[in-house]
Design a protein around this motif. Structure first.
Motif, PDB file in Angstrom:
ATOM      1  N   UNK A  72       0.814  -1.216   0.000  1.00 12.74           N
ATOM      2  CA  UNK A  72       0.000   0.000   0.000  1.00 12.74           C
ATOM      3  C   UNK A  72       0.847   1.266   0.000  1.00 12.74           C
ATOM      4  N   UNK A  73       2.153   1.114   0.193  1.00 11.63           N
ATOM      5  CA  UNK A  73       3.062   2.257   0.228  1.00 11.63           C
ATOM      6  C   UNK A  73       3.760   2.384  -1.110  1.00 11.63           C
ATOM      7  N   UNK A  74       4.190   3.574  -1.423  1.00 10.17           N
ATOM      8  CA  UNK A  74       4.973   3.799  -2.634  1.00 10.17           C
ATOM      9  C   UNK A  74       6.429   4.087  -2.303  1.00 10.17           C
ATOM     10  N   UNK A  75       6.674   4.564  -1.074  1.00 10.78           N
ATOM     11  CA  UNK A  75       8.025   4.902  -0.659  1.00 10.78           C
ATOM     12  C   UNK A  75       8.217   4.615   0.813  1.00 10.78           C
ATOM     13  N   UNK A  76       9.481   4.383   1.153  1.00  7.34           N
ATOM     14  CA  UNK A  76       9.859   4.201   2.555  1.00  7.34           C
ATOM     15  C   UNK A  76      11.256   4.780   2.699  1.00  7.34           C
ATOM     16  N   UNK A  77      11.453   5.573   3.753  1.00  6.75           N
ATOM     17  CA  UNK A  77      12.729   6.271   3.918  1.00  6.75           C
ATOM     18  C   UNK A  77      13.351   5.941   5.258  1.00  6.75           C
ATOM     19  N   UNK A  78      14.688   5.819   5.246  1.00  7.05           N
ATOM     20  CA  UNK A  78      15.438   5.647   6.480  1.00  7.05           C
ATOM     21  C   UNK A  78      16.796   6.325   6.291  1.00  7.05           C
ATOM     22  N   UNK A  79      16.941   7.488   6.908  1.00  3.93           N
ATOM     23  CA  UNK A  79      18.198   8.225   6.775  1.00  3.93           C
ATOM     24  C   UNK A  79      18.484   8.602   5.332  1.00  3.93           C
ATOM     25  N   UNK A  80      19.638   8.169   4.812  1.00  3.06           N
ATOM     26  CA  UNK A  80      20.010   8.472   3.427  1.00  3.06           C
ATOM     27  C   UNK A  80      19.427   7.486   2.421  1.00  3.06           C
ATOM     28  N   UNK A  81      18.647   6.544   2.894  1.00  5.32           N
ATOM     29  CA  UNK A  81      18.074   5.525   2.024  1.00  5.32           C
ATOM     30  C   UNK A  81      16.608   5.830   1.743  1.00  5.32           C
ATOM     31  N   UNK A  82      16.233   5.629   0.485  1.00  6.26           N
ATOM     32  CA  UNK A  82      14.834   5.773   0.100  1.00  6.26           C
ATOM     33  C   UNK A  82      14.495   4.643  -0.855  1.00  6.26           C
ATOM     34  N   UNK A  83      13.496   3.857  -0.490  1.00  8.51           N
ATOM     35  CA  UNK A  83      13.072   2.756  -1.348  1.00  8.51           C
ATOM     36  C   UNK A  83      11.694   3.068  -1.917  1.00  8.51           C
ATOM     37  N   UNK A  84      11.523   2.776  -3.177  1.00  7.86           N
ATOM     38  CA  UNK A  84      10.224   2.966  -3.814  1.00  7.86           C
ATOM     39  C   UNK A  84       9.713   1.630  -4.335  1.00  7.86           C
ATOM     40  N   UNK A  85       8.400   1.549  -4.491  1.00  6.55           N
ATOM     41  CA  UNK A  85       7.780   0.318  -4.970  1.00  6.55           C
ATOM     42  C   UNK A  85       6.700   0.655  -5.978  1.00  6.55           C
ATOM     43  N   UNK A  86       6.786   0.045  -7.154  1.00  2.06           N
ATOM     44  CA  UNK A  86       5.761   0.163  -8.175  1.00  2.06           C
ATOM     45  C   UNK A  86       5.295  -1.242  -8.512  1.00  2.06           C
ATOM     46  N   UNK A  87       4.240  -1.676  -7.852  1.00  2.80           N
ATOM     47  CA  UNK A  87       3.760  -3.043  -8.039  1.00  2.80           C
ATOM     48  C   UNK A  87       3.331  -3.323  -9.466  1.00  2.80           C
ATOM     49  N   UNK A  88       2.659  -2.361 -10.075  1.00  4.30           N
ATOM     50  CA  UNK A  88       2.093  -2.594 -11.409  1.00  4.30           C
ATOM     51  C   UNK A  88       3.172  -2.895 -12.428  1.00  4.30           C
ATOM     52  N   UNK A  89       4.334  -2.269 -12.276  1.00  3.99           N
ATOM     53  CA  UNK A  89       5.427  -2.515 -13.218  1.00  3.99           C
ATOM     54  C   UNK A  89       6.403  -3.563 -12.693  1.00  3.99           C
ATOM     55  N   UNK A  90       6.191  -4.055 -11.489  1.00  2.00           N
ATOM     56  CA  UNK A  90       7.064  -5.068 -10.917  1.00  2.00           C
ATOM     57  C   UNK A  90       8.462  -4.559 -10.635  1.00  2.00           C
ATOM     58  N   UNK A  91       8.547  -3.337 -10.092  1.00  2.00           N
ATOM     59  CA  UNK A  91       9.866  -2.753  -9.864  1.00  2.00           C
ATOM     60  C   UNK A  91       9.960  -2.067  -8.511  1.00  2.00           C
ATOM     61  N   UNK A  92      11.187  -2.099  -7.981  1.00  2.00           N
ATOM     62  CA  UNK A  92      11.514  -1.337  -6.788  1.00  2.00           C
ATOM     63  C   UNK A  92      12.902  -0.740  -6.990  1.00  2.00           C
ATOM     64  N   UNK A  93      13.109   0.427  -6.407  1.00  2.00           N
ATOM     65  CA  UNK A  93      14.436   1.028  -6.456  1.00  2.00           C
ATOM     66  C   UNK A  93      14.871   1.393  -5.042  1.00  2.00           C
ATOM     67  N   UNK A  94      16.170   1.312  -4.826  1.00  2.00           N
ATOM     68  CA  UNK A  94      16.763   1.768  -3.574  1.00  2.00           C
ATOM     69  C   UNK A  94      17.700   2.916  -3.920  1.00  2.00           C
ATOM     70  N   UNK A  95      17.368   4.086  -3.406  1.00  2.00           N
ATOM     71  CA  UNK A  95      18.143   5.294  -3.657  1.00  2.00           C
ATOM     72  C   UNK A  95      19.025   5.555  -2.438  1.00  2.00           C
ATOM     73  N   UNK A  96      20.323   5.725  -2.704  1.00  2.00           N
ATOM     74  CA  UNK A  96      21.266   6.042  -1.629  1.00  2.00           C
ATOM     75  C   UNK A  96      21.828   7.420  -1.905  1.00  2.00           C
ATOM     76  N   UNK A  97      21.602   8.338  -0.999  1.00  2.00           N
ATOM     77  CA  UNK A  97      22.077   9.702  -1.164  1.00  2.00           C
ATOM     78  C   UNK A  97      23.462   9.876  -0.547  1.00  2.00           C
ATOM     79  N   UNK A  98      24.264  10.709  -1.185  1.00  2.00           N
ATOM     80  CA  UNK A  98      25.580  11.076  -0.650  1.00  2.00           C
ATOM     81  C   UNK A  98      26.344   9.850  -0.165  1.00  2.00           C
ATOM     82  N   UNK A  99      26.643   8.946  -1.090  1.00  2.00           N
ATOM     83  CA  UNK A  99      27.233   7.655  -0.726  1.00  2.00           C
ATOM     84  C   UNK A  99      28.554   7.827   0.033  1.00  2.00           C
ATOM     85  N   UNK A 100      28.809   6.862   0.926  1.00  2.00           N
ATOM     86  CA  UNK A 100      30.012   6.851   1.750  1.00  2.00           C
ATOM     87  C   UNK A 100      30.713   5.499   1.598  1.00  2.00           C
TER      88      UNK A 100
END
Lengths: 120, 112
Positions: free
Chosen positions: B53-81
């Motif tokens: 039921x969610x489209x995004x979830x965030x934890x610190x520099x991490x952001x995950x998105x979910x698109x069920x209809x297209x069968x895809x998820x992405x994990x975005x990492x900001x300012x990598x270390x």
């Protein structure tokens, strides 16, 4: 709070020997799982348990047996080890079955640190 | 049977760069998707769990998105270390069952 603890961390077995891997969790989780991880194949489910006294087969159960006599412990046994069972084994636990629509499911899987098993 | 694919298999980026890891799955009838991190010789650490039921979830520099209809998820990492260097795996549960299907992961190296 230790989470999920696996013992031993490393083991070398000769073909035909037996051994038991122990998994213990202190989170009062109902569900526990044993996975194996092999290069290029990802993690695959061996057996799982949905509560004390229950066990069920996963994707790759052959050659393994399990027992869940106490809620906090899940044992994986190899009766006659084979070289094909050389792998890294992970135990995991979860509060609920993530494969079912559960209101308010907030918890995912918690994994142990793994057991590296070599069968020669 | 659910199949989970992660592309690329390996990725190297300079420190400070933002990056996106991709996960695709064949059966869109999922209730949630989970991202894990695995350090060499270690177990898996749960990073984010996204409900269907969610489209995004965030934890610190991490952001995950979910698109069920297209069968895809992405994990975005900001300012990598450099400490972000690890293998990142996504996993989806088998609907109605007790199995998690895992991708084979993306091995990330952040270069100082």
């Amino acid at each position: 709070n230790a989470g999920v603890t696996q013992t031993p961390k490393f083991r070398v077995l000769k073909t035909g020997q037996s051994m038991t891997l122990l998994c213990a969790q202190d989170m009062n989780h109902e569900y526990m799982y044993w996975y194996r991880q092999d290069p290029g194949m990802g993690l695959r489910l061996i057996h799982y348990s949905v509560g004390e006294g229950t066990t069920a087969k996963g994707e790759v159960p052959d050659g393994y047996n399990v027992s869940r006599l106490k809620k906090q412990n899940f044992l994986l046994g190899l009766e006659s080890a084979a070289p094909s069972q050389t792998s890294v084994y992970f135990c995991a636990s979860s509060y609920s079955n993530l494969g079912r629509r559960t209101q308010g499911t907030r918890y995912g899987y918690t994994f142990g640190s793994g057991t590296r098993l070599t069968v020669v | 049977k659910q199949e989970v694919t992660q592309i690329p298999a390996a990725l190297s980026v300079p420190e400070g760069e933002n990056l996106v890891l991709n996960c695709s799955f064949t059966d869109s009838a999922i209730y949630n998707l989970q991202w894990f991190r695995q350090d060499p010789g270690k177990g898996l650490t749960s990073l984010l769990l996204i409900q269907s039921s969610q489209r995004e979830q965030t934890s610190g520099r991490l952001n995950a998105s979910l698109d069920k209809s297209s069968g895809r998820s992405t994990l975005y990492i900001a300012a990598s270390q450099p400490g972000d260097s690890a293998t990142y795996l996504c996993a989806v549960p088998q609907t109605g069952a007790n199995n998690l299907f895992f991708g084979t992961g993306t091995r990330l190296t952040v270069i100082p």
